[in-house]
Scaffold this motif. Structure first.
Motif, short mmCIF file in Angstrom:
data_model
loop_
_atom_site.label_atom_id
_atom_site.label_comp_id
_atom_site.label_asym_id
_atom_site.label_seq_id
_atom_site.Cartn_x
_atom_site.Cartn_y
_atom_site.Cartn_z
N THR A 161 0.85 -1.20 0.00
CA THR A 161 0.00 0.00 0.00
C THR A 161 0.88 1.24 0.00
O THR A 161 2.05 1.16 0.35
CB THR A 161 -0.92 0.05 1.25
OG1 THR A 161 -0.10 0.04 2.43
CG2 THR A 161 -1.87 -1.13 1.26
N CYS B 144 0.76 5.57 0.95
CA CYS B 144 0.02 6.71 1.51
C CYS B 144 0.08 7.88 0.53
O CYS B 144 0.86 7.86 -0.42
CB CYS B 144 0.60 7.08 2.87
SG CYS B 144 2.25 7.76 2.80
N GLY C 51 2.77 6.63 6.64
CA GLY C 51 3.43 7.91 6.41
C GLY C 51 2.46 9.03 6.08
O GLY C 51 2.88 10.14 5.78
N LEU D 267 -4.30 8.78 15.35
CA LEU D 267 -3.87 7.58 16.11
C LEU D 267 -4.86 6.44 15.90
O LEU D 267 -5.02 5.57 16.76
CB LEU D 267 -3.69 7.90 17.61
CG LEU D 267 -2.62 8.96 17.92
CD1 LEU D 267 -2.64 9.33 19.39
CD2 LEU D 267 -1.23 8.48 17.49
N THR E 75 -8.13 5.14 12.67
CA THR E 75 -8.54 5.14 11.27
C THR E 75 -10.08 5.09 11.21
O THR E 75 -10.74 5.25 12.23
CB THR E 75 -7.88 3.94 10.52
OG1 THR E 75 -8.13 4.05 9.13
CG2 THR E 75 -8.42 2.60 11.00
N LEU F 37 -11.71 3.17 18.82
CA LEU F 37 -11.86 2.35 17.62
C LEU F 37 -11.75 0.87 17.97
O LEU F 37 -10.83 0.45 18.67
CB LEU F 37 -10.76 2.67 16.59
CG LEU F 37 -10.99 1.99 15.24
CD1 LEU F 37 -11.96 2.81 14.40
CD2 LEU F 37 -9.68 1.80 14.47
N LEU G 185 -1.82 -7.25 7.01
CA LEU G 185 -1.15 -6.38 7.98
C LEU G 185 0.24 -6.92 8.30
O LEU G 185 1.21 -6.18 8.35
CB LEU G 185 -1.98 -6.28 9.27
CG LEU G 185 -3.19 -5.34 9.16
CD1 LEU G 185 -4.22 -5.67 10.23
CD2 LEU G 185 -2.78 -3.88 9.28
N LYS H 168 -1.52 2.05 17.64
CA LYS H 168 -1.15 0.77 17.03
C LYS H 168 -2.30 -0.22 17.17
O LYS H 168 -3.24 -0.01 17.93
CB LYS H 168 0.10 0.22 17.70
CG LYS H 168 1.31 1.09 17.46
CD LYS H 168 2.59 0.35 17.81
CE LYS H 168 3.79 1.19 17.46
NZ LYS H 168 4.57 1.57 18.63
N LEU H 169 -2.16 -1.32 16.42
CA LEU H 169 -3.18 -2.36 16.48
C LEU H 169 -2.95 -3.21 17.72
O LEU H 169 -1.88 -3.76 17.90
CB LEU H 169 -3.07 -3.22 15.22
CG LEU H 169 -4.09 -4.34 15.04
CD1 LEU H 169 -4.29 -4.61 13.57
CD2 LEU H 169 -3.64 -5.62 15.73
N TYR I 50 -6.73 -4.17 4.32
CA TYR I 50 -6.16 -4.61 5.60
C TYR I 50 -7.15 -5.37 6.47
O TYR I 50 -6.78 -6.30 7.18
CB TYR I 50 -5.57 -3.42 6.36
CG TYR I 50 -4.23 -2.99 5.79
CD1 TYR I 50 -3.12 -3.82 5.90
CD2 TYR I 50 -4.08 -1.77 5.14
CE1 TYR I 50 -1.88 -3.44 5.38
CE2 TYR I 50 -2.84 -1.39 4.61
CZ TYR I 50 -1.75 -2.23 4.74
OH TYR I 50 -0.53 -1.86 4.22
N ILE J 40 -14.96 -2.24 10.95
CA ILE J 40 -14.22 -1.21 11.68
C ILE J 40 -15.24 -0.28 12.32
O ILE J 40 -16.16 0.19 11.65
CB ILE J 40 -13.28 -0.44 10.73
CG1 ILE J 40 -12.31 -1.43 10.05
CG2 ILE J 40 -12.51 0.63 11.50
CD1 ILE J 40 -11.29 -0.79 9.15
O1 X90 Z 1 0.71 2.37 3.09
C1 X90 Z 1 0.27 3.03 4.03
O2 X90 Z 1 0.79 4.07 4.41
C2 X90 Z 1 -0.98 2.56 4.72
C3 X90 Z 1 -0.72 1.67 5.87
C4 X90 Z 1 -1.97 1.40 6.66
C5 X90 Z 1 -1.84 0.41 7.76
C6 X90 Z 1 -3.01 0.23 8.66
C7 X90 Z 1 -4.37 0.30 8.04
C8 X90 Z 1 -5.45 -0.21 8.94
C9 X90 Z 1 -6.76 -0.45 8.24
C10 X90 Z 1 -7.31 -2.36 9.74
C11 X90 Z 1 -7.60 -2.45 11.16
C12 X90 Z 1 -7.43 -1.26 12.01
C13 X90 Z 1 -6.12 -1.09 12.72
C14 X90 Z 1 -6.06 0.27 13.33
C15 X90 Z 1 -5.03 0.48 14.37
C16 X90 Z 1 -4.89 1.92 14.77
C17 X90 Z 1 -7.77 -1.11 9.03
#
Ligand code: X90
Length: 276
Positions: free
Chosen positions: A59, A61, A88, A115, A117, A154, A164, A194-195, A264, A271
């Motif tokens: 992925t 950003c 990022g 912090l 999503t 969340l 992930l 964080k997760l 993800y 979510i």
């Molecule tokens: O490439 C990138 O910059 C994007 C990376 C994104 C990583 C996490 C996305 C999460 C999406 C999954 C479950 C929620 C986890 C949330 C923790 C704060 C949704």
């Protein structure tokens, strides 16, 4: 004053009523194929494409330029990004904000690191919309929005941690404990963005009751809930019914995970952003 709310696409918010709004897309890359998380994106089609795809996926950003474009010529900008602990996006937005202010020293811009999503970002955007409508000053809006974000949380259920873990967004140890494949993990966004796994749901039928139990344990008292799913309306509806049976006046909206969240959280994932 020309106000604008800018979110990255991990919020799953596609439109906004009373304030000028832009969603800045993240992207999913699968070999030659790129899926851009914009308003027209078909996350279900991507998810089914990926079940047939065996190559490497990743992925990306938004870039600084993407954010600058989204800021446009607004005078007061409120920008909310995906957690800086996993992406990022916050960094890109912050660099774009600096550049913007160098070009337009009399304007104001604040970048919120959610912090989190999904629905937790959406709730903050809705709060910003209300505060802007009240005609408050820029600094007061930022202060009140920061206070509000301490009262939102969340929760999520993920079909697996595969994407992930493969992309280094959860430590291998966490993925190992949860089991990478075939288990529906219930998790929350930790204080540092964080997760954090908090349980497992054995079987699809347990997902909504488990989410509801954690929701109340984390302090939900009948306020707003924003649920986004990928190809799982029945689980989202069941969660809504469980919440309404205890809190009949709850303000609950169900929407769809976009490209990034569907990648993800995978097919079936939920979510959930909510107020405490
Ligand atoms: O490439 C990138 O910059 C994007 C990376 C994104 C990583 C996490 C996305 C999460 C999406 C999954 C479950 C929620 C986890 C949330 C923790 C704060 C949704």
């Amino acid at each position: 004053m020309k106000n604008k709310i800018v979110l990255d696409s991990s919020s799953n918010l596609r439109e906004f009523s009373n304030v000028d709004f832009a969603s800045v897309p993240l992207r999913v890359i699968a070999g030659e194929q790129e899926f851009i998380d914009d308003i027209n994106a078909d996350a279900a089609a991507m998810a089914s494409y990926l079940t047939q795809f065996n190559g490497k996926t990743s992925t990306a950003c938004p870039s600084v330029g993407d954010y600058l474009e989204a800021f446009g010529d607004a005078e007061h900008i409120f920008c909310i990004t995906l957690t800086s602990s996993l992406s990022g996006s916050y960094h890109s937005a912050s660099v774009a904000a600096q550049t913007y202010l160098e070009q337009h020293p009399n304007r104001r811009i604040h970048v919120f690191d959610s912090l989190s999503t999904g629905g937790e970002m959406t709730l903050l955007a809705e709060k910003l919309g209300e505060l802007i409508a009240q005609g408050l000053s820029f600094d007061t809006i930022v202060e009140k929005a920061n206070a509000y974000s301490k009262r939102t949380r969340l929760l999520f259920s993920l079909e697996s941690l595969r994407n992930l873990a493969n992309n280094g967004r959860v430590p291998a140890a966490v993925a190992k404990i949860a089991g990478i494949l075939g288990i529906r993990m219930i998790g929350k966004a930790s204080e540092d963005g964080k997760l954090q796994p908090i349980g497992k749901a054995r079987g699809e039928k347990r997902v909504a009751p488990e989410l509801f139990r954690h929701l109340t344990e984390m302090g939900y008292q009948g306020g707003k809930v924003r649920i986004d799913h990928c190809c799982n309306p029945s689980c989202a509806e069941e969660l809504r019914s469980l919440i309404l049976s205890r809190f009949p006046a709850a303000d609950i909206l169900i929407g769809l995970n976009g490209i990034l969240c569907s990648f993800y959280a995978e097919i079936g994932g939920l979510i959930v952003g909510f107020e405490t």
